[in-house]
Design a protein around this motif. Structure first.
Motif, PDB file in Angstrom:
ATOM      1  N   ASN A   1       0.859  -1.197   0.000  1.00  0.00           N
ATOM      2  CA  ASN A   1       0.000   0.000   0.000  1.00  0.00           C
ATOM      3  C   ASN A   1       0.889   1.238   0.000  1.00  0.00           C
ATOM      4  O   ASN A   1       1.834   1.322   0.792  1.00  0.00           O
ATOM      5  N   ILE A   2       0.587   2.181  -0.880  1.00  0.00           N
ATOM      6  CA  ILE A   2       1.393   3.401  -0.981  1.00  0.00           C
ATOM      7  C   ILE A   2       0.465   4.603  -0.874  1.00  0.00           C
ATOM      8  O   ILE A   2      -0.601   4.628  -1.500  1.00  0.00           O
ATOM      9  N   ALA A   3       0.856   5.599  -0.083  1.00  0.00           N
ATOM     10  CA  ALA A   3       0.119   6.872  -0.029  1.00  0.00           C
ATOM     11  C   ALA A   3       0.889   7.869  -0.885  1.00  0.00           C
ATOM     12  O   ALA A   3       2.070   8.125  -0.654  1.00  0.00           O
ATOM     13  N   VAL A   4       0.238   8.398  -1.906  1.00  0.00           N
ATOM     14  CA  VAL A   4       0.891   9.295  -2.852  1.00  0.00           C
ATOM     15  C   VAL A   4       0.288  10.684  -2.734  1.00  0.00           C
ATOM     16  O   VAL A   4      -0.938  10.840  -2.769  1.00  0.00           O
ATOM     17  N   GLU A   5       1.154  11.696  -2.583  1.00  0.00           N
ATOM     18  CA  GLU A   5       0.654  13.072  -2.561  1.00  0.00           C
ATOM     19  C   GLU A   5       0.611  13.583  -3.993  1.00  0.00           C
ATOM     20  O   GLU A   5       1.626  13.609  -4.683  1.00  0.00           O
ATOM     21  N   LEU A   6      -0.584  13.962  -4.451  1.00  0.00           N
ATOM     22  CA  LEU A   6      -0.736  14.495  -5.806  1.00  0.00           C
ATOM     23  C   LEU A   6      -0.575  16.013  -5.769  1.00  0.00           C
ATOM     24  O   LEU A   6      -1.160  16.683  -4.911  1.00  0.00           O
ATOM     25  N   LEU A   7       0.221  16.536  -6.684  1.00  0.00           N
ATOM     26  CA  LEU A   7       0.422  17.983  -6.775  1.00  0.00           C
ATOM     27  C   LEU A   7      -0.330  18.535  -7.978  1.00  0.00           C
ATOM     28  O   LEU A   7      -0.621  17.803  -8.922  1.00  0.00           O
ATOM     29  N   GLY A   8      -0.633  19.838  -7.938  1.00  0.00           N
ATOM     30  CA  GLY A   8      -1.369  20.473  -9.031  1.00  0.00           C
ATOM     31  C   GLY A   8      -0.522  20.553 -10.301  1.00  0.00           C
ATOM     32  O   GLY A   8       0.587  20.016 -10.358  1.00  0.00           O
ATOM     33  N   VAL A   9      -1.049  21.242 -11.303  1.00  0.00           N
ATOM     34  CA  VAL A   9      -0.342  21.333 -12.585  1.00  0.00           C
ATOM     35  C   VAL A   9      -0.066  22.791 -12.932  1.00  0.00           C
ATOM     36  O   VAL A   9      -0.699  23.693 -12.401  1.00  0.00           O
ATOM     37  N   GLY A  10       0.895  22.990 -13.844  1.00  0.00           N
ATOM     38  CA  GLY A  10       1.223  24.339 -14.308  1.00  0.00           C
ATOM     39  C   GLY A  10       1.733  25.208 -13.178  1.00  0.00           C
ATOM     40  O   GLY A  10       2.647  24.831 -12.449  1.00  0.00           O
ATOM     41  N   THR A  11       1.094  26.371 -12.998  1.00  0.00           N
ATOM     42  CA  THR A  11       1.532  27.319 -11.966  1.00  0.00           C
ATOM     43  C   THR A  11       1.287  26.767 -10.561  1.00  0.00           C
ATOM     44  O   THR A  11       1.821  27.291  -9.591  1.00  0.00           O
ATOM     45  N   GLU A  12       0.468  25.714 -10.451  1.00  0.00           N
ATOM     46  CA  GLU A  12       0.171  25.135  -9.131  1.00  0.00           C
ATOM     47  C   GLU A  12       0.919  23.820  -8.898  1.00  0.00           C
ATOM     48  O   GLU A  12       0.506  22.989  -8.091  1.00  0.00           O
TER      49      GLU A  12
END
Length: 487
Positions: free
Chosen positions: A54-65
């Motif tokens: 099991n992996i917890a992944v932090e998703l980040l925004g795109v472009g300027t975010e």
């Protein structure tokens, strides 16, 4: 694996392609937004007990975010069928460390090479520093990648039959400039990876050009993405193919239009007034595909005088193919991961056409009621508009016009003597009836038909949805009316 044998863990450890996940948000009107794009290193499961992790992944925004967290995704990875023996975490971690080291070194060497290439390019002519020569571009995650890595020969399976159909498919994907925060009128840099662009079903001109170039390469053509400007110095990208007979064809990926390029010799005496080129392109700085990169080093970067003899190094300065291959060939992590096969459309053309048509009838009736006008629909006249819409789409795809005579003959028969017929076709790449109707009303011709007043007014509307792979579609709408002319 080999036959029915599963590959072992050691062999799987050498498969370094990550799993690319894209998160898309769709609102109630069907408008999509790219929320996050993440490359998952899946091989940790090779060292997991029982083949489950099991992996917890932090998703980040795109472009300027791209530095802003949008949420955490919990992922459960499981090997199926289970491996006969798992690897130790030390082995997988050592492999990852070695790969990162190797990739970082290759990227460093390519950067050193690119800087040296650029210095040599500027030594040819100092004015080269204002030409649009793009060696690196930022992806949706803000990662700088060599432009060649955005191109990958793509096969469309049985979903698209010809290069021109591929051009039509790319042109019906929505156009949206990368969002800019703040003023200054600058262009936000964001080249989407192919998966993110196709899932979102809209993007900037670079995204369209990269996808079209990839598809044309898949059809066996020698295709390149061109970086330059159009009128008023606006930066633009488009696609070019080189025929074996030397014919140079420009493909506009936003419209599907094709233009043959015939260079003008600036030294020729102007015996006759030279015709203006039909294509909208003004200057060209560089061209590239998945294996080649050329900087334009001709005295002028005006497209109309450019000669596309790519073997002539006095006209086009090439980059080393080996250098490009070191960072852009499949399997190198700096290259964009392999793109999965295109999916067939899930849109039912007949059902969707009917739905939009019904909604438009209601909108027209309401609009006329507000104007104090009654509405009478002519179902037969509506049906007669179908062949025209099919012909328009065929013409956009093949540049061949067909079936117009029958359509005109049918309309003449349907409109009695002393009556007037008016028709207005319009094309969209989205399926939102209310938005389409608002756009139609902004056209004086269309508004005249929808708000038609007169004796024995009969209205007609026909919608034809032409689905393309993924969720792309071309929507043709035709409004028409017939009425008795009263002088």
């Amino acid at each position: 694996g080999d036959g029915s044998k599963m590959v072992d863990a050691t062999t799987m450890l050498s498969i370094c392609d990550p799993v690319h996940m894209v998160l898309i948000k769709t609102d109630t009107f069907g408008e999509t937004t790219l929320v996050a794009s993440y490359f998952l290193e899946w091989r940790s499961v090779l060292a997991a007990e029982n083949g489950v992790t099991n992996i917890a992944v932090e998703l980040l925004g795109v472009g300027t975010e791209s530095k802003v967290s949008v949420g955490v995704l919990n992922i459960r990875l499981e090997m199926y069928p289970q491996l006969s023996k798992t690897l130790s975490p030390e082995i997988t971690n050592t492999q990852f460390a070695l790969e990162h080291q190797k990739i970082a070194e290759k990227e460093r060497l390519f950067l050193v090479y690119a800087k040296q290439w650029w210095r040599e390019y500027l030594q040819i002519r100092p004015t080269h520093n204002v030409r649009l020569v793009k060696i690196f571009a930022q992806d949706e995650n803000g990662v700088n990648r060599p432009v060649c890595s955005y191109i990958r020969p793509l096969r469309a399976g049985r979903l698209l039959d010809t290069p021109r159909q591929a051009a039509r498919f790319v042109s019906v994907m929505g156009y949206e400039r990368a969002p800019v925060i703040g003023g200054g009128g600058g262009k936000q840099e964001q080249w989407c990876t192919l998966l993110a662009f196709v899932c979102r079903n809209k993007g900037d001109c670079e995204d369209h050009a990269n996808l079209l170039c990839s598809l044309l390469l898949g059809y066996g053509l020698e295709a390149f993405v061109c970086v330059g400007t159009k009128a008023k110095g606006v930066p633009h990208t488009w696609v070019m193919t080189c025929g074996t007979d030397g014919t140079i064809t420009f493909w506009e990926s936003l419209t599907g239009h094709r233009y043959i390029h015939r260079p003008i010799n600036p030294d020729d005496p102007p015996l006759v007034e030279q015709p203006k080129p039909l294509y909208p392109y003004r200057t060209i700085g560089c061209i590239f595909n998945h294996q080649k990169f050329f900087g334009n080093c001709q005295p002028s970067d005006a497209v109309e005088v450019c000669v596309f003899d790519l073997r002539d190094e006095s006209k086009w300065k090439p980059m080393s193919g080996e250098a490009i291959k070191s960072v852009c060939s499949p399997g190198t992590t700096s290259s964009v991961p392999l793109f999965p096969p295109l999916c067939a459309s899930t849109i039912d053309a007949a059902v969707t056409s009917n739905e939009i048509e019904l909604q438009l009838r209601i909108l027209v009736s309401e609009h006329r009621k507000d104007l104090g006008l009654s509405t009478v629909w002519d179902d037969q006249l509506s049906y007669l508009l179908s062949p025209a819409l099919a012909a328009y789409e065929l013409e956009r795809t093949t540049s061949v016009s067909a079936g117009n005579e029958e359509f005109q003959d049918a309309v003449r028969r349907a409109v009695p003597d002393g009556h007037t017929f008016k028709g207005f076709p319009i094309h969209f790449v989205y399926r939102n009836a209310r938005r389409s109707f608002a756009t139609c009303l902004r056209s004086p011709f269309c508004e005249e038909i929808i708000c038609c007043r007169g004796d024995q007014v009969r209205l007609a509307v026909r919608v034809r949805v032409f689905p393309y792979p993924e969720s792309a579609c071309a929507v043709w709408i035709m409004f028409a009316c017939k009425y008795r002319s009263v002088l």
